[in-house]
Structures are given as structure tokens and as C-alpha cells.
Design an enzyme around this catalytic site. Structure first.
Site, PDB file in Angstrom:
ATOM      1  N   ILE A 135       1.689  -7.424 -83.609  1.00  0.00           N
ATOM      2  CA  ILE A 135       0.879  -8.897 -83.377  1.00  0.00           C
ATOM      3  C   ILE A 135      -0.507  -8.907 -82.995  1.00  0.00           C
ATOM      4  O   ILE A 135      -1.350  -9.588 -83.045  1.00  0.00           O
ATOM      5  CB  ILE A 135       1.954  -9.614 -82.218  1.00  0.00           C
ATOM      6  CG1 ILE A 135       2.996 -10.381 -83.064  1.00  0.00           C
ATOM      7  CG2 ILE A 135       0.802 -10.720 -81.741  1.00  0.00           C
ATOM      8  CD1 ILE A 135       4.106 -10.744 -82.097  1.00  0.00           C
ATOM      9  N   GLU A 182      17.460  11.933 -70.556  1.00  0.00           N
ATOM     10  CA  GLU A 182      18.678  11.339 -69.516  1.00  0.00           C
ATOM     11  C   GLU A 182      20.050  11.105 -70.627  1.00  0.00           C
ATOM     12  O   GLU A 182      20.593  10.073 -70.442  1.00  0.00           O
ATOM     13  CB  GLU A 182      18.668  10.337 -68.679  1.00  0.00           C
ATOM     14  CG  GLU A 182      17.794  10.928 -67.451  1.00  0.00           C
ATOM     15  CD  GLU A 182      17.407   9.882 -66.457  1.00  0.00           C
ATOM     16  OE1 GLU A 182      18.443   9.075 -65.991  1.00  0.00           O
ATOM     17  OE2 GLU A 182      16.385   9.837 -65.754  1.00  0.00           O
ATOM     18  N   GLU A 218      17.911  22.970 -70.504  1.00  0.00           N
ATOM     19  CA  GLU A 218      17.365  24.367 -70.901  1.00  0.00           C
ATOM     20  C   GLU A 218      16.792  24.299 -72.261  1.00  0.00           C
ATOM     21  O   GLU A 218      17.182  23.481 -73.150  1.00  0.00           O
ATOM     22  CB  GLU A 218      18.536  25.315 -70.818  1.00  0.00           C
ATOM     23  CG  GLU A 218      19.218  25.275 -69.219  1.00  0.00           C
ATOM     24  CD  GLU A 218      20.300  26.342 -69.007  1.00  0.00           C
ATOM     25  OE1 GLU A 218      20.485  27.108 -69.799  1.00  0.00           O
ATOM     26  OE2 GLU A 218      20.842  26.384 -67.980  1.00  0.00           O
TER      27      GLU A 218
END
Ligand code: COS
Length: 383
Positions: free
Chosen positions: A341, A367, A132
């Protein structure tokens, strides 16, 4: 060709190796570049993943699933492999599992029969609605309420950061039913997307586009039969769902990192500089060594957690939190090194490492942010 040596680790059985092999063949053939309409891409991915049978791993066999019980090692292999191919394919797969996990864990027979076979077939899109605006890490502080009136619950409040928000067919929603303060007064519900009073208040654009929304519940009346599990049992259902799916977030991060390492090695072996190729420089070799070691450490933690859950039937709150924290943080570093790279090319829009750089970031947050995983690991260790 990506490193698959992890499949020989003792955590796996032949069925896992077969699953990885078959999925790899399918993904190479069927996962193609998406257009700019992310909603449409996700709908297509869910349909295709369903038709091909991969979503069956998200639900138990009695309700259209592949295996008697959800097998976390299979979920992790699926997410790692899909994540290596395409972030959105991984997302579409993962949300079918996370979005229906509360039904598999706490649903009654009728609820499971109504929702799970359609999730497994890719015919219904699932979503998990927990966060929320003022309650993300602190789940027990949620304000959305569900008031019992006769044989209906009346939901009022807002949920945000809801993946699949806007395209889902149903939402597993957690709301305060008030039996007690905090974590002990929350219940879980399954709410169909077309329920009057449930609105998509706002769509949210993020750096790695996927369907994400804020939901508003205003006088949203849900039959009491849509409650999942016992009244006041919702917090535990949410935590049990996350205990499973957090390990699969780690697996997705590993898939992203493996792709970044593959891309970086191909680049390092072909890019000429100062009369040799990039891979001949010891500084590049040091980076490659760190990347490969980080990936293996993450995979060991992740598949340990999955094996403990599947085989030892252990509670893996601590192991899952360790895997999620290490794999997502490490993957971010691996991908950052791959960008380095690549040099300038690494930040060009549409380059695989550029996409990965955007895609990995949210995994360290959703999560359960890394900080929450630390909290969980410390609590479980101190017990
Ligand atoms: N499995 C089963 N039960 C669990 C559990 C788990 N993994 N974790 C906690 N519980 C139970 C506890 O045992 C306790 O039960 P009792 O009241 O019967 O003793 C209850 O749930 C409350 O637990 P606790 O007091 O630990 O809850 P807190 O409010 O302190 O919250 C954290 C704990 C921070 C760990 C939790 O809020 C969390 O995981 N937050 C992150 C949420 C998240 O991932 N948000 C992202 C949303 S999904 S994109």
C-alpha cells in the site's frame, strides 16, 4: 489510534485494561528513536522498562514481581503494546521474561532470590541458551555437555542464536548431563556471564538488529548449586518455558501487525490517485479487510491460549502453538500488504513499514519455527 476493541473481550479483567492504558501513555512518551548502537539501546531499554515497573510482570510477586504468579494475558498485552511502538522495546522486555522463565519455573528459593528481583528491576539482563549449531528444532539432539565433578558441573560445547548474547548478565543454559539418551538426559543451569570458560565466540548480525551471539563453553565450571530443578529435568523446563513465551511471541506479532495496519490505513486515506484516494479503491479495501480479519483471528487464538493458562490453569501446549503459528504467519502477510500500500516508500530504509518488514521475519523462526508448531499441534490433536 489503534483498534483496542479486543480489550472488551471476555478474556480480560479491568486490571488488563488499566495495564494497557498506562503502558500506552508511558510508551508514547518514553520510547524514542534509537541510535545505531543496538547493545547500548537494549541496555537503556531494560533499565527504563525496569524503572517504570513493566519488567515486574516477568517474575512472581515474591521475587519483586507485580502479580503472585506470572499472568500470561498481561505479558501478551505488554508485548503487543510494546511491539506496536517499537520492536527493540518488545525484544528487551521479552528476553527478561524468556531468559529468567526457567528460574521462575524450576529454580529453588536461593536461585529465585538471587536472580529474579534484579531481572524485575532491570538491573540484570537475562538470556535463554537452548539452541546449538546442530540442534535448533530438534532440542533433544543437543551436544553441549555438563559433567559432574565433585560439587561442580563442567560445561563444554556451543550455543548459538542466543538473544542478548554479549550483553546478558546471566544465561539459562541447557546441557546434556547424560542420565539417559535424548530428551531425558538434559539439565538446566544458570550461568553467570563472567564465569571463566564462558566466552562470546561470535556476534551475529541480523536483518533486524538486536544483540545475538554464539556462546562457547570450554572447561566452564559451574557450582552444582547453579543447576535449575532436578537432574535430567531440563528438557521439560525448556518446553514449559516455551509454552509460556511462545504465546507472547504471538502477541508481539499482533502488535507489529496492528502498527502496519494503522500505517497502511493512514496512507490509504491520504494518498491521492486517479482522482480519489487509495482507500476508495476496492482492491485496497479488500486488502484492509484481510489485514483486519487476520489480526482479530490471531488475537482470538492468542488471548484464548493466555486465558486458558491463567484462568483455567490448563496445559496450553496446543493452543499456544496454534497462536504462535497463526499470529506470526498472518503478521508477515499483513506487513507485506502494508508495504504494498505504501508503494516505493514502503521499502525506503527507516520507514515504519520497512522496519516491520524486517522485524517480523525472525518471529516465524525463533522459539519454534512454524513447522515445529505444526508438529506440536498435530501430536497434541492426535493424542
Ligand atoms: N511441557 C512439558 N513437558 C513436555 C512438553 C511440554 N510442552 N513437551 C514435551 N514434554 C516432555 C514429554 O512429555 C516427554 O516426557 P517423557 O520423556 O517423560 O515422556 C519429553 O518432554 C520429551 O518429549 P518429546 O518426545 O515430545 O520430545 P521431542 O524430542 O520429540 O521434541 C519438539 C519435541 C519438536 C516439540 C521440541 O523439540 C521443540 O519444541 N522444538 C523446538 C524448540 C525451539 O523452540 N527452539 C527454539 C529455541 S528458543 S529461540
Amino acid at each position: 489510534m489503534s483498534d483496542k476493541s479486543y480489550l472488551d473481550w471476555p478474556f480480560f479483567e479491568d486490571a488488563h485494561r488499566t495495564l494497557e492504558r498506562e503502558l500506552e501513555v508511558w510508551a508514547s512518551k518514553h520510547i524514542t528513536p534509537h541510535g545505531t548502537d543496538t547493545d547500548a539501546a537494549c541496555r537503556t531499554l531494560v533499565r527504563d522498562l525496569g524503572r517504570a515497573g513493566w519488567l515486574k510482570y516477568c517474575v512472581p510477586a515474591a521475587y519483586g514481581g507485580a502479580l503472585e504468579q506470572i499472568d500470561l494475558r498481561s505479558l501478551c498485552i505488554l508485548r503487543e503494546t510494546l511491539g506496536r511502538h517499537d520492536g527493540l522495546a518488545d525484544f528487551s522486555f521479552a528476553m527478561q521474561g524468556l531468559g529468567s522463565g526457567a528460574i521462575s519455573i524450576a529454580g529453588n528459593e536461593a536461585q529465585k532470590r538471587r536472580y529474579l528481583p534484579r531481572v524485575a528491576a532491570g538491573e540484570a539482563i537475562a538470556a535463554f541458551a537452548l539452541s546449538e549449531p546442530d540442534s535448533g528444532s530438534d532440542v533433544a539432539a543437543m551436544a553441549t555437555s555438563a559433567r559432574l565433578e565433585g560439587d561442580e558441573y563442567v560445561l563444554e560445547g556451543e550455543k548459538t542464536w542466543i538473544s542478548n548474547g554479549g550483553i546478558a548478565d546471566f544465561y539459562c543454559v541447557f546441557a546434556r548431563t547424560g542420565e539417559a539418551p535424548g530428551a531425558r538426559g538434559i539439565s538446566a543451569f544458570v550461568v553467570d556471564a563472567d564465569t571463566p570458560g564462558l566466552e562470546i565466540a561470535k556476534r551475529i548480525d541480523v536483518i533486524a538488529p538486536h544483540p545475538l551471539a554464539t556462546l562457547a563453553f570450554r572447561n566452564c565450571r559451574v557450582p552444582a548449586a547453579q543447576r535449575l530443578g532436578d537432574p535430567a529435568g531440563g528438557f521439560k523446563v525448556a518446553m514449559q518455558t516455551l509454552d509460556i513465551f511462545r504465546a507472547s511471541v504471538a502477541a508481539a506479532a499482533i502488535g507489529f501487525a496492528r502498527r502496519a495496519l494503522d500505517e497502511a490505513m493512514a496512507r490509504a486515506k491520504s494518498r491521492k490517485m486517479f482522482g480519489q484516494v487509495l482507500a476508495d479503491f476496492q482492491l485496497t479495501q479488500a486488502a484492509i479487510a484481510d489485514m483486519a480479519t487476520g489480526i482479530d483471528s490471531s488475537a482470538l487464538l492468542t488471548y484464548r491460549a493466555a486465558w486458558l493458562r491463567d484462568v483455567k490453569r490448563a496445559k496450553t501446549t496446543r493452543e499456544t502453538a496454534m497462536a504462535k503459528m497463526v499470529a506470526t504467519e498472518t503478521s508477515q502477510q499483513v506487513i507485506d500488504r502494508a508495504v504494498q500500500i505504501f508503494g516505493g516508500l514502503g521499502v525506503v530504509s527507516g520507514q515504519p513499514v520497512e522496519k516491520l518488514y524486517r522485524e517480523i521475519r525472525s518471529l516465524r523462526i525463533y522459539e519454534g519455527a512454524t513447522e515445529v508448531q505444526k508438529l506440536i499441534i498435530a501430536r497434541e490433536t492426535l493424542k
